[in-house]
Write an enzyme that holds these catalytic residues in place. Structure first.
Site, PDB file in Angstrom:
ATOM      1  N   ASN A   5       0.842  -1.190   0.000  1.00  0.00           N
ATOM      2  CA  ASN A   5       0.000   0.000   0.000  1.00  0.00           C
ATOM      3  C   ASN A   5       0.878   1.240   0.000  1.00  0.00           C
ATOM      4  O   ASN A   5       1.960   1.266   0.593  1.00  0.00           O
ATOM      5  CB  ASN A   5      -0.899   0.031   1.242  1.00  0.00           C
ATOM      6  CG  ASN A   5      -1.813   1.258   1.251  1.00  0.00           C
ATOM      7  OD1 ASN A   5      -2.782   1.333   0.507  1.00  0.00           O
ATOM      8  ND2 ASN A   5      -1.487   2.243   2.082  1.00  0.00           N
ATOM      9  N   TYR A  37       0.588  10.514   4.348  1.00  0.00           N
ATOM     10  CA  TYR A  37       0.315  10.913   5.720  1.00  0.00           C
ATOM     11  C   TYR A  37       1.420  11.866   6.169  1.00  0.00           C
ATOM     12  O   TYR A  37       2.610  11.547   6.034  1.00  0.00           O
ATOM     13  CB  TYR A  37       0.282   9.690   6.647  1.00  0.00           C
ATOM     14  CG  TYR A  37      -0.355   8.468   6.030  1.00  0.00           C
ATOM     15  CD1 TYR A  37      -1.711   8.428   5.746  1.00  0.00           C
ATOM     16  CD2 TYR A  37       0.425   7.347   5.707  1.00  0.00           C
ATOM     17  CE1 TYR A  37      -2.285   7.310   5.161  1.00  0.00           C
ATOM     18  CE2 TYR A  37      -0.151   6.217   5.133  1.00  0.00           C
ATOM     19  CZ  TYR A  37      -1.505   6.205   4.854  1.00  0.00           C
ATOM     20  OH  TYR A  37      -2.082   5.101   4.267  1.00  0.00           O
ATOM     21  N   TRP A  89      -0.959   8.522  10.267  1.00  0.00           N
ATOM     22  CA  TRP A  89      -1.948   7.801   9.476  1.00  0.00           C
ATOM     23  C   TRP A  89      -3.249   7.793  10.267  1.00  0.00           C
ATOM     24  O   TRP A  89      -3.344   7.256  11.360  1.00  0.00           O
ATOM     25  CB  TRP A  89      -1.494   6.406   9.076  1.00  0.00           C
ATOM     26  CG  TRP A  89      -0.835   5.538  10.100  1.00  0.00           C
ATOM     27  CD1 TRP A  89      -1.224   5.335  11.381  1.00  0.00           C
ATOM     28  CD2 TRP A  89       0.334   4.739   9.898  1.00  0.00           C
ATOM     29  NE1 TRP A  89      -0.380   4.449  11.997  1.00  0.00           N
ATOM     30  CE2 TRP A  89       0.578   4.068  11.107  1.00  0.00           C
ATOM     31  CE3 TRP A  89       1.181   4.498   8.814  1.00  0.00           C
ATOM     32  CZ2 TRP A  89       1.647   3.184  11.258  1.00  0.00           C
ATOM     33  CZ3 TRP A  89       2.221   3.628   8.962  1.00  0.00           C
ATOM     34  CH2 TRP A  89       2.464   2.988  10.172  1.00  0.00           C
ATOM     35  N   ASP A 102      -3.904  22.733   8.838  1.00  0.00           N
ATOM     36  CA  ASP A 102      -4.420  21.699   7.941  1.00  0.00           C
ATOM     37  C   ASP A 102      -5.271  22.261   6.812  1.00  0.00           C
ATOM     38  O   ASP A 102      -5.560  23.445   6.743  1.00  0.00           O
ATOM     39  CB  ASP A 102      -5.230  20.673   8.746  1.00  0.00           C
ATOM     40  CG  ASP A 102      -4.825  19.253   8.402  1.00  0.00           C
ATOM     41  OD1 ASP A 102      -4.724  18.948   7.200  1.00  0.00           O
ATOM     42  OD2 ASP A 102      -4.596  18.454   9.331  1.00  0.00           O
TER      43      ASP A 102
END
Length: 545
Positions: free
Chosen positions: A187, A191, A205, A344
């Site tokens: 995968n 993150y 994550w 963010d």
């Protein structure tokens, strides 16, 4: 067009007039972020009291900083996906809808019924064949031009501090590689990673991401290994640690030995991080694909060419061979550390929380590596265009499960997981509510805080039209419903971390079969003959369109 590596992509952007080189000395602490924030908002009114004009369409140009203060010889590349044109260029198309069309054609593939059908399928089969990654030797891997097994320091690279109250510098555009402990399937996720020192970082994550599930599965396996009842231990391990979010003290719980974590000491999960890959590989790390589909396949499909990968030096993982920088290491099961705050993409700071710690065991990189980064904050920013590309890719996959969907819109101002506007072909009473429930059951779409459903004659990309329909077509008490469930980790307003309420609004036309007995008025629209007559004389009226 498939770009072999980040450098080829940068050269293509430069040739297309989509790159701005910055030679002025600039600091990786706040200054690069401030410049990028201004550039990313070109085409949008700001309250800064100044304007920025330059190359590139709305979203401003990609930026290559050649002179980073305190990091001689290093370069920072940012805003590479920060416009509709560049996002399309990165995926080798002229318009993002072309990606959806390619995916749709693959999803609609049927078993051939004869020789001619088999011939017609050859291009699609070839396209799939080219998607599988290709392993190459270390001597041919550019990412291994420099190999540092000791005396390395992550802070030698120009890692950005983006906002004044960030907890420190953060790696913001990493491709994080993990392997499923059960299936061995690879995968790649993206993150953020707070840099604690030259050898350790946080690993943010979020709880519902695939790599976090790999971490939880490793926790379950370790808890079960020392238990008389392995299945009960697996359940208890998740319940007592909130899915790996909290450290659980070793010993009995409530006087009963449900789960013990003493055997976690020294237990590790291997992780590798590639920074500065080709654009399709970087983008594939954010695509909400099913866990069974490897991101290398997605990148290969988008590129129309295999991704070259190479074995790591100190962990059993593969990384893109042409990466600029590769970090190898591990997270220790059960070890958590405070991470954040971080400015963010919601436009707010994400507060401190506990996350696993990434320990670096080796760094490899190209000679004179280019450090690729992004900055997130109040939209629109670079991630707005990445999100719109995901929207187009996600649409045909959504239609497989919810075939009545006509189109979707994830407005950047809704930071994607806060608002989804959906148009549907309504065929039966209550169908809008069925669609809401289906969306909340689809992978990352489960985080959608607000789902607005309109009829197929409403263009969901036209927010003015959507506003008109929603505000006129609903009776709030009747047409708004609430439900509880998983919420994005970045949601600061939910009643609990990762858990809260969601809202669905049925703004479709109401039917008599749904209990609406009043006449429903028609939308205003001029008749065709009058429109045609005015069109014919318009140029003679002297009115600017």
């Amino acid at each position: 067009m498939a770009y072999n590596d980040l450098r080829e992509w940068i050269a293509a952007l430069d040739k297309a007039g989509e790159l701005q080189r910055i030679t002025e000395p600039v600091s990786a602490r706040l200054e690069i972020a401030e410049i990028t924030d201004r550039v990313s908002k070109i085409g949008k009114a700001t309250d800064r009291g100044s304007s920025v004009r330059g190359k590139g369409a709305a979203g401003g140009p990609a930026l290559l900083f050649d002179n980073v203060t305190g990091h001689p010889g290093h370069k920072v590349f940012i805003n590479q996906f920060g416009s509709e044109r560049r996002m399309a260029m990165a995926l080798g198309v002229t318009h993002l809808d072309e990606i959806a069309e390619r995916i749709q054609s693959l999803l609609q593939m049927k078993a051939p019924e004869g020789f001619l059908d088999k011939l017609k399928m050859l291009p699609q089969v070839a396209e799939l064949t080219r998607a599988f990654p290709k392993t190459i030797s270390a001597k041919d891997a550019a990412c291994k031009q420099v190999i540092l097994r000791e005396n390395f320091n992550l802070l030698d690279f120009p890692v950005l501090t983006c906002w004044p109250h960030d907890g420190g510098p953060f790696v913001t555009l990493p491709c994080v590689h993990t392997r499923d402990p059960k299936s061995g399937r690879r995968n790649i996720g993206m993150y953020r990673m707070q840099v604690y020192d030259g050898q350790t970082t946080g690993m943010h994550w979020q709880r519902q991401k695939v790599a976090a599930e790999h971490y939880r599965e490793a926790l379950r396996a370790q808890a079960a290994a020392a238990a008389d009842n392995p299945l009960a231990a697996r359940v208890a391990a998740m319940a007592e640690s909130a899915g790996g979010a909290y450290a659980v003290p070793d010993g009995p719980i409530g006087g009963l030995p449900q789960v013990q974590f003493s055997n976690l000491n020294g237990s590790r999960m291997e992780v590798a991080v590639s920074i500065g890959t080709d654009p399709a590989t970087t983008f594939s790390a954010i695509v909400p694909a099913p866990p069974d589909i490897e991101e290398y396949l997605i990148a290969g499909f988008l590129r129309g060419k295999p991704v070259e990968i190479v074995k790591c030096e100190t962990v059993d993982l593969e990384v893109p061979a042409q990466s600029e920088i590769v970090l190898e290491g591990y997270v220790e099961l059960g070890e958590l550390r405070s991470e954040g705050p971080f400015g963010d993409h919601t436009g707010f700071y994400t507060m401190q929380d506990e996350y696993p710690v990434f320990h670096i065991t080796c760094i490899t990189h190209r000679k004179d590596p280019i450090y690729a980064a992004t900055i997130v904050g109040k939209p629109p920013m670079e991630d707005a265009w990445m999100g719109k590309a995901v929207e187009r890719i996600f649409l045909p996959m959504m239609r497989m499960t919810i075939p009545e969907i006509v189109d979707i819109n994830l407005p950047p101002e809704g930071v994607f997981h806060n608002l989804m506007i959906v148009s549907i072909r309504k065929s039966y009473p209550g169908q809008a509510r069925k669609v809401m429930a289906a969306i909340w059951s689809l992978g990352q779409a489960m985080f959608t805080k607000c789902v607005l459903v309109v009829d197929e004659d409403c263009d969901v990309q036209d927010l003015a039209e959507v506003t008109l329909r929603v505000t006129n077509n609903i009776d709030p008490e009747r047409d708004i419903q609430f439900t509880l469930g998983p919420i994005d980790s970045l949601d600061h307003a939910s009643r609990l971390p990762n858990y809260g309420s969601k809202m669905g609004i049925d703004a479709t036309r109401k039917w008599r079969a749904e209990g609406f007995d009043r006449p429903w008025p028609a939308l205003l629209e001029m008749d065709r003959d009058t429109k045609a007559k005015v069109d014919a004389i318009w140029n003679r009226l002297g009115i600017d369109r």
